[in-house]
Design a protein around this motif. Structure first.
Motif, PDB file in Angstrom:
ATOM      1  N   UNK A 125       0.834  -1.189   0.000  1.00 14.96           N
ATOM      2  CA  UNK A 125       0.000   0.000   0.000  1.00 14.96           C
ATOM      3  C   UNK A 125       0.870   1.240   0.000  1.00 14.96           C
ATOM      4  N   UNK A 126       0.554   2.151  -0.913  1.00 19.48           N
ATOM      5  CA  UNK A 126       1.292   3.414  -1.017  1.00 19.48           C
ATOM      6  C   UNK A 126       0.616   4.479  -0.161  1.00 19.48           C
ATOM      7  N   UNK A 127       1.423   5.334   0.452  1.00 23.46           N
ATOM      8  CA  UNK A 127       0.886   6.344   1.374  1.00 23.46           C
ATOM      9  C   UNK A 127       0.206   7.486   0.654  1.00 23.46           C
ATOM     10  N   UNK A 128       0.650   7.768  -0.571  1.00 27.19           N
ATOM     11  CA  UNK A 128       0.052   8.858  -1.339  1.00 27.19           C
ATOM     12  C   UNK A 128      -0.340   8.353  -2.716  1.00 27.19           C
ATOM     13  N   UNK A 129      -1.397   8.942  -3.250  1.00 30.69           N
ATOM     14  CA  UNK A 129      -1.851   8.547  -4.579  1.00 30.69           C
ATOM     15  C   UNK A 129      -1.058   9.320  -5.616  1.00 30.69           C
ATOM     16  N   UNK A 130      -0.491   8.592  -6.562  1.00 29.45           N
ATOM     17  CA  UNK A 130       0.306   9.238  -7.580  1.00 29.45           C
ATOM     18  C   UNK A 130      -0.559   9.728  -8.720  1.00 29.45           C
ATOM     19  N   UNK A 131      -0.142  10.832  -9.304  1.00 27.21           N
ATOM     20  CA  UNK A 131      -0.792  11.314 -10.511  1.00 27.21           C
ATOM     21  C   UNK A 131       0.176  11.148 -11.665  1.00 27.21           C
ATOM     22  N   UNK A 132      -0.355  10.979 -12.836  1.00 26.34           N
ATOM     23  CA  UNK A 132       0.505  10.784 -13.988  1.00 26.34           C
ATOM     24  C   UNK A 132       0.992   9.359 -14.096  1.00 26.34           C
ATOM     25  N   UNK A 133       1.985   9.167 -14.944  1.00 26.83           N
ATOM     26  CA  UNK A 133       2.516   7.830 -15.184  1.00 26.83           C
ATOM     27  C   UNK A 133       3.340   7.345 -14.005  1.00 26.83           C
ATOM     28  N   UNK A 134       3.091   6.137 -13.603  1.00 27.98           N
ATOM     29  CA  UNK A 134       3.694   5.603 -12.390  1.00 27.98           C
ATOM     30  C   UNK A 134       3.836   4.096 -12.552  1.00 27.98           C
ATOM     31  N   UNK A 135       4.907   3.552 -12.028  1.00 29.03           N
ATOM     32  CA  UNK A 135       5.157   2.113 -12.101  1.00 29.03           C
ATOM     33  C   UNK A 135       5.394   1.588 -10.692  1.00 29.03           C
ATOM     34  N   UNK A 136       4.771   0.493 -10.376  1.00 27.96           N
ATOM     35  CA  UNK A 136       5.041  -0.189  -9.108  1.00 27.96           C
ATOM     36  C   UNK A 136       5.471  -1.612  -9.412  1.00 27.96           C
ATOM     37  N   UNK A 137       6.238  -2.184  -8.496  1.00 28.98           N
ATOM     38  CA  UNK A 137       6.723  -3.527  -8.766  1.00 28.98           C
ATOM     39  C   UNK A 137       7.275  -4.201  -7.535  1.00 28.98           C
ATOM     40  N   UNK A 138       7.896  -5.347  -7.778  1.00 30.72           N
ATOM     41  CA  UNK A 138       8.488  -6.154  -6.715  1.00 30.72           C
ATOM     42  C   UNK A 138       9.900  -6.587  -7.106  1.00 30.72           C
ATOM     43  N   UNK A 139      10.787  -6.496  -6.126  1.00 27.48           N
ATOM     44  CA  UNK A 139      12.106  -7.096  -6.214  1.00 27.48           C
ATOM     45  C   UNK A 139      12.205  -8.106  -5.076  1.00 27.48           C
ATOM     46  N   UNK A 140      13.191  -8.967  -5.156  1.00 24.83           N
ATOM     47  CA  UNK A 140      13.453  -9.888  -4.056  1.00 24.83           C
ATOM     48  C   UNK A 140      14.949 -10.096  -3.896  1.00 24.83           C
ATOM     49  N   UNK A 141      15.325 -10.469  -2.671  1.00 25.32           N
ATOM     50  CA  UNK A 141      16.729 -10.721  -2.385  1.00 25.32           C
ATOM     51  C   UNK A 141      16.836 -11.940  -1.489  1.00 25.32           C
ATOM     52  N   UNK A 142      17.484 -12.966  -2.011  1.00 25.53           N
ATOM     53  CA  UNK A 142      17.727 -14.182  -1.250  1.00 25.53           C
ATOM     54  C   UNK A 142      19.063 -14.050  -0.531  1.00 25.53           C
ATOM     55  N   UNK A 171      22.702 -14.093   0.438  1.00 25.71           N
ATOM     56  CA  UNK A 171      23.918 -14.261  -0.334  1.00 25.71           C
ATOM     57  C   UNK A 171      23.801 -13.927  -1.802  1.00 25.71           C
ATOM     58  N   UNK A 172      22.644 -13.426  -2.224  1.00 26.31           N
ATOM     59  CA  UNK A 172      22.430 -13.106  -3.629  1.00 26.31           C
ATOM     60  C   UNK A 172      22.096 -11.626  -3.797  1.00 26.31           C
ATOM     61  N   UNK A 173      22.233 -11.170  -5.034  1.00 33.27           N
ATOM     62  CA  UNK A 173      21.894  -9.785  -5.330  1.00 33.27           C
ATOM     63  C   UNK A 173      20.378  -9.632  -5.445  1.00 33.27           C
ATOM     64  N   UNK A 174      19.953  -8.400  -5.258  1.00 35.63           N
ATOM     65  CA  UNK A 174      18.541  -8.096  -5.401  1.00 35.63           C
ATOM     66  C   UNK A 174      18.133  -8.301  -6.859  1.00 35.63           C
ATOM     67  N   UNK A 175      16.992  -8.952  -7.088  1.00 33.33           N
ATOM     68  CA  UNK A 175      16.571  -9.226  -8.453  1.00 33.33           C
ATOM     69  C   UNK A 175      15.117  -8.801  -8.679  1.00 33.33           C
ATOM     70  N   UNK A 176      14.854  -8.403  -9.897  1.00 36.50           N
ATOM     71  CA  UNK A 176      13.525  -7.984 -10.319  1.00 36.50           C
ATOM     72  C   UNK A 176      12.581  -9.182 -10.358  1.00 36.50           C
ATOM     73  N   UNK A 177      11.318  -8.943  -9.957  1.00 37.30           N
ATOM     74  CA  UNK A 177      10.308  -9.994 -10.010  1.00 37.30           C
ATOM     75  C   UNK A 177       9.205  -9.632 -11.010  1.00 37.30           C
ATOM     76  N   UNK A 178       8.580  -8.480 -10.807  1.00 41.33           N
ATOM     77  CA  UNK A 178       7.464  -8.091 -11.666  1.00 41.33           C
ATOM     78  C   UNK A 178       7.183  -6.607 -11.479  1.00 41.33           C
ATOM     79  N   UNK A 179       6.502  -6.017 -12.479  1.00 37.58           N
ATOM     80  CA  UNK A 179       6.115  -4.615 -12.391  1.00 37.58           C
ATOM     81  C   UNK A 179       4.783  -4.405 -13.101  1.00 37.58           C
ATOM     82  N   UNK A 180       4.095  -3.348 -12.697  1.00 41.47           N
ATOM     83  CA  UNK A 180       2.794  -3.017 -13.280  1.00 41.47           C
ATOM     84  C   UNK A 180       2.703  -1.519 -13.505  1.00 41.47           C
ATOM     85  N   UNK A 181       2.130  -1.160 -14.627  1.00 43.96           N
ATOM     86  CA  UNK A 181       1.867   0.241 -14.917  1.00 43.96           C
ATOM     87  C   UNK A 181       0.619   0.661 -14.149  1.00 43.96           C
TER      88      UNK A 181
END
Length: 128
Positions: A23-40, A42-52
């Motif tokens: 949940x985002x604290x403020x509502x964005x106006x205009x073009x905005x992208x939200x997504x998920x990363x994960x980090x296991x 001993x590993x680097x942070x990696x992209x999982x998914x994103x949504x416009x």
């Protein structure tokens, strides 16, 4: 300042499902992208998914495509990650991210440097 708060992590068995929320604290106006990363561990942070945020188009990392579904509820200012058929290698801390701009569905969307806002993370552990 945008704040992102994740929830829904936990311990599950291989093959189970889990849904993460952000949940985002403020509502964005205009073009905005939200997504998920994960980090296991001993590993680097990696992209999982994103949504416009406006168009609700989606983009997935190849290893989760077909198993994970990203979505957003515009009215609730909340994004979700439905994770099915979980595997032990999905074990990681999952971070909610956000940035202004367009979802380009390209490698640039997979770079953590592109994202302006990060949540604190929620642990997902999948046992075999």
């Amino acid at each position: 300042q945008q704040e992102l708060v994740e929830s829904g992590g936990g311990l599950v068995q291989a093959g189970d499902s889990l849904t993460l929320s952000c949940t985002a604290s403020t509502r964005s106006t205009g073009n905005y992208v939200m997504g998920w990363f994960r980090q296991a561990p001993g590993k680097e942070r990696e992209f999982v998914a994103a949504v416009s945020w406006v168009l609700s188009t989606t983009y997935y990392e190849s290893s989760v495509k077909g198993r994970f579904t990203i979505s957003r509820n515009y009215a609730k200012n909340t994004m979700y990650l439905q994770m099915d058929s979980l595997r032990p290698d999905d074990t990681a801390v999952y971070y909610c991210v956000a940035r202004h701009g367009y979802l380009r569905k390209a490698l640039i969307d997979e770079s953590p440097d592109e994202y302006d806002y990060w949540g604190q993370g929620t642990q997902v552990t999948v046992s075999s």
